[in-house]
Design a protein around this motif. Structure first.
Motif, PDB file in Angstrom:
ATOM      1  N   LYS A  81       0.817  -1.222   0.000  1.00 22.49           N
ATOM      2  CA  LYS A  81       0.000   0.000   0.000  1.00 22.49           C
ATOM      3  C   LYS A  81       0.847   1.267   0.000  1.00 22.49           C
ATOM      4  N   GLY A  82       2.171   1.107  -0.060  1.00 24.31           N
ATOM      5  CA  GLY A  82       3.045   2.262  -0.203  1.00 24.31           C
ATOM      6  C   GLY A  82       3.412   2.952   1.090  1.00 24.31           C
ATOM      7  N   ALA A  83       3.222   2.301   2.236  1.00 24.82           N
ATOM      8  CA  ALA A  83       3.574   2.924   3.512  1.00 24.82           C
ATOM      9  C   ALA A  83       5.093   2.952   3.694  1.00 24.82           C
ATOM     10  N   GLU A  84       5.554   3.946   4.455  1.00 26.54           N
ATOM     11  CA  GLU A  84       6.962   4.022   4.857  1.00 26.54           C
ATOM     12  C   GLU A  84       7.064   3.352   6.223  1.00 26.54           C
ATOM     13  N   LEU A  85       7.759   2.221   6.283  1.00 31.29           N
ATOM     14  CA  LEU A  85       7.714   1.380   7.470  1.00 31.29           C
ATOM     15  C   LEU A  85       9.015   1.400   8.262  1.00 31.29           C
ATOM     16  N   LEU A  86       8.846   1.405   9.589  1.00 30.61           N
ATOM     17  CA  LEU A  86       9.924   1.067  10.509  1.00 30.61           C
ATOM     18  C   LEU A  86       9.438  -0.100  11.342  1.00 30.61           C
ATOM     19  N   GLY A  87      10.216  -1.173  11.373  1.00 32.83           N
ATOM     20  CA  GLY A  87       9.906  -2.315  12.213  1.00 32.83           C
ATOM     21  C   GLY A  87      10.863  -2.381  13.386  1.00 32.83           C
ATOM     22  N   VAL A  88      10.330  -2.691  14.558  1.00 25.57           N
ATOM     23  CA  VAL A  88      11.134  -2.861  15.765  1.00 25.57           C
ATOM     24  C   VAL A  88      10.750  -4.195  16.387  1.00 25.57           C
ATOM     25  N   ALA A  89      11.730  -5.066  16.591  1.00 22.18           N
ATOM     26  CA  ALA A  89      11.411  -6.406  17.094  1.00 22.18           C
ATOM     27  C   ALA A  89      12.678  -7.142  17.470  1.00 22.18           C
ATOM     28  N   LEU A  90      12.492  -8.275  18.122  1.00 21.07           N
ATOM     29  CA  LEU A  90      13.573  -9.228  18.313  1.00 21.07           C
ATOM     30  C   LEU A  90      13.850  -9.932  16.991  1.00 21.07           C
ATOM     31  N   ALA A  91      14.983 -10.618  16.911  1.00 20.26           N
ATOM     32  CA  ALA A  91      15.282 -11.419  15.724  1.00 20.26           C
ATOM     33  C   ALA A  91      14.248 -12.542  15.595  1.00 20.26           C
ATOM     34  N   PRO A  92      13.980 -13.006  14.382  1.00 19.19           N
ATOM     35  CA  PRO A  92      13.017 -14.098  14.206  1.00 19.19           C
ATOM     36  C   PRO A  92      13.395 -15.324  15.022  1.00 19.19           C
ATOM     37  N   ASP A  93      12.378 -16.045  15.464  1.00 20.53           N
ATOM     38  CA  ASP A  93      12.598 -17.219  16.320  1.00 20.53           C
ATOM     39  C   ASP A  93      13.170 -18.401  15.560  1.00 20.53           C
ATOM     40  N   ASP A  94      12.891 -18.514  14.261  1.00 23.14           N
ATOM     41  CA  ASP A  94      13.272 -19.728  13.547  1.00 23.14           C
ATOM     42  C   ASP A  94      13.873 -19.404  12.182  1.00 23.14           C
ATOM     43  N   LYS A  95      14.561 -20.378  11.631  1.00 27.00           N
ATOM     44  CA  LYS A  95      15.279 -20.182  10.365  1.00 27.00           C
ATOM     45  C   LYS A  95      14.340 -20.090   9.173  1.00 27.00           C
ATOM     46  N   ASP A  96      13.105 -20.567   9.310  1.00 25.28           N
ATOM     47  CA  ASP A  96      12.139 -20.514   8.216  1.00 25.28           C
ATOM     48  C   ASP A  96      11.150 -19.366   8.389  1.00 25.28           C
ATOM     49  N   SER A  97      11.506 -18.352   9.155  1.00 22.36           N
ATOM     50  CA  SER A  97      10.547 -17.304   9.481  1.00 22.36           C
ATOM     51  C   SER A  97       9.996 -16.639   8.228  1.00 22.36           C
ATOM     52  N   LEU A  98       8.722 -16.254   8.296  1.00 24.29           N
ATOM     53  CA  LEU A  98       8.098 -15.566   7.175  1.00 24.29           C
ATOM     54  C   LEU A  98       8.793 -14.241   6.894  1.00 24.29           C
ATOM     55  N   HIS A  99       9.248 -13.577   7.943  1.00 21.15           N
ATOM     56  CA  HIS A  99      10.000 -12.326   7.771  1.00 21.15           C
ATOM     57  C   HIS A  99      11.174 -12.525   6.816  1.00 21.15           C
ATOM     58  N   ASP A 100      11.925 -13.612   7.020  1.00 17.69           N
ATOM     59  CA  ASP A 100      13.079 -13.884   6.157  1.00 17.69           C
ATOM     60  C   ASP A 100      12.631 -14.325   4.764  1.00 17.69           C
ATOM     61  N   ARG A 101      11.576 -15.146   4.695  1.00 19.43           N
ATOM     62  CA  ARG A 101      11.101 -15.632   3.400  1.00 19.43           C
ATOM     63  C   ARG A 101      10.589 -14.489   2.526  1.00 19.43           C
ATOM     64  N   LEU A 102      10.097 -13.423   3.152  1.00 22.17           N
ATOM     65  CA  LEU A 102       9.606 -12.267   2.402  1.00 22.17           C
ATOM     66  C   LEU A 102      10.709 -11.240   2.126  1.00 22.17           C
TER      67      LEU A 102
END
Length: 348
Positions: free
Chosen positions: A29-50
């Motif tokens: 949708k064209g938003a300017e994003l900042l994400g704040v979080a811990l590292a993903p829990d697993d090696k197959d995380s959706l965050h990494d896959r995307l």
């Protein structure tokens, strides 16, 4: 479709399952994003896959670290905040009650204080859970006006988070903070690999060719595809951000239609229609307490926000299984995710 274009949006918990789906949705949708979080829990995380680490600004930090969080928030100056970061697993909360309360309650306090200290107003949607209610195991659905409670440390910490939100709203609303909370049901969808969560446990067993051990087959839950509550969070954020009279600063339930509230057994058997396998009743009378029945009334969100679920229980299960099976066959998980977002938005 253009509302979010160029909006500065902070997502806490962007490396988690729901946070990754939300990030992908808002990037589209064209938003300017900042994400704040811990590292993903697993090696197959959706965050990494995307490949979100290359497509948005992401900072790895613990929201319990107030000074570090405040630096990032005030440097970014978000217009809208979607707060998903949490310790979100019931059974883990029994093993680490102190960490659960620190993340869920004090992490939220740290975020609100960081926002209160910036030089412009901010709109904040704090995501809690359907488990914030004092669960009496009754047959009718919980409404936003029902008493808060929580048997396990996770549920109780999220009920306390609701109190934090209400307190900061009443105490510091004049500082420009607009705060609402979102209570979602049990969310399913592709890319979830959390421990002790039903769908990932089923997928892991099916992948291994083993029998699925089900802890609580008779338990009733408000199952919904992840995109349905995310749609609700965004609609709530829009209404909250644009309200000139301070409206929409309250709690909202997001769940399925009443006819789509089903047992764990029904979910398992529906999944197995799309991915054949076997399950067994692994109930343990000595296991830690987990609620037997949960259901949500969505009348308030329907009436005040114009929100309603898009995908039925059957649709949600089919889309979820399709995501995992296609990935197993070598399909690009990012493309499947985007295809499902497009199909959802077309249906909506």
């Amino acid at each position: 479709m253009t509302y979010w274009n160029g909006k500065r949006v902070l997502i806490t918990g962007h490396t988690g399952f729901k946070g990754a789906w939300l990030s992908e949705l808002l990037l589209g949708k064209g938003a300017e994003l900042l994400g704040v979080a811990l590292a993903p829990d697993d090696k197959d995380s959706l965050h990494d896959r995307l490949s979100l680490e290359r497509r948005m600004t992401g900072v790895l930090l613990d929201i319990r670290e107030a000074p570090a969080l405040a630096r990032e928030v005030r440097g970014f100056r978000p217009e809208i905040v979607l707060h998903l970061a949490a310790q979100s697993l019931v059974r883990r909360s029994y093993r680490d009650p102190v960490g659960t309360w620190a993340s869920n309650v004090m992490g939220t306090v740290n975020l609100l204080e960081a926002l209160r200290g910036q030089d412009q107003p901010a709109t904040v949607v704090i995501v809690t859970t359907d488990k914030v209610y004092e669960n009496n195991e009754w047959a009718f659905a919980y409404r936003e006006i029902d008493p808060l409670g929580g048997h396990d440390p996770y549920s109780a910490s999220k009920a306390a988070t609701e109190l934090v939100a209400a307190s900061w709203r009443r105490s510091f609303g004049s500082d420009g903070l607009r705060i609402a909370t979102a209570r979602a049901g049990n969310v399913i969808g592709g890319g979830d690999w959390a421990e002790d969560r039903l769908v990932p446990d089923i997928v892991r067993a099916l992948r291994a060719g083993g029998t699925i051990d089900i802890r609580n087959p008779a338990s009733i839950r408000p199952w919904q595809h992840v995109l349905d509550p995310l749609k609700g969070y965004l609609m709530l954020a829009e209404k909250l951000h644009e309200a000139s009279d301070g409206g929409f600063q309250s709690a909202y339930n997001f769940g399925p239609e009443p006819a789509d509230i089903h047992s764990v057994q029904r979910l398992v058997e529906t999944m197995l229609r799309h991915w054949p396998g076997h399950w067994t009743d692994a109930s343990d009378p000595d296991a830690v307490h987990e609620a037997g029945r949960l259901s949500l009334s969505i009348d308030k969100a329907r009436c005040e926000l114009g929100w309603s679920p898009v995908w039925s229980f059957e649709d949600a299960v089919e889309r979820t299984v399709h995501w995992y099976r296609q990935v197993d066959l070598g399909a690009d998980p990012a493309q499947i995710t985007r295809d499902q977002i497009a199909a959802f938005e077309e249906a909506a």
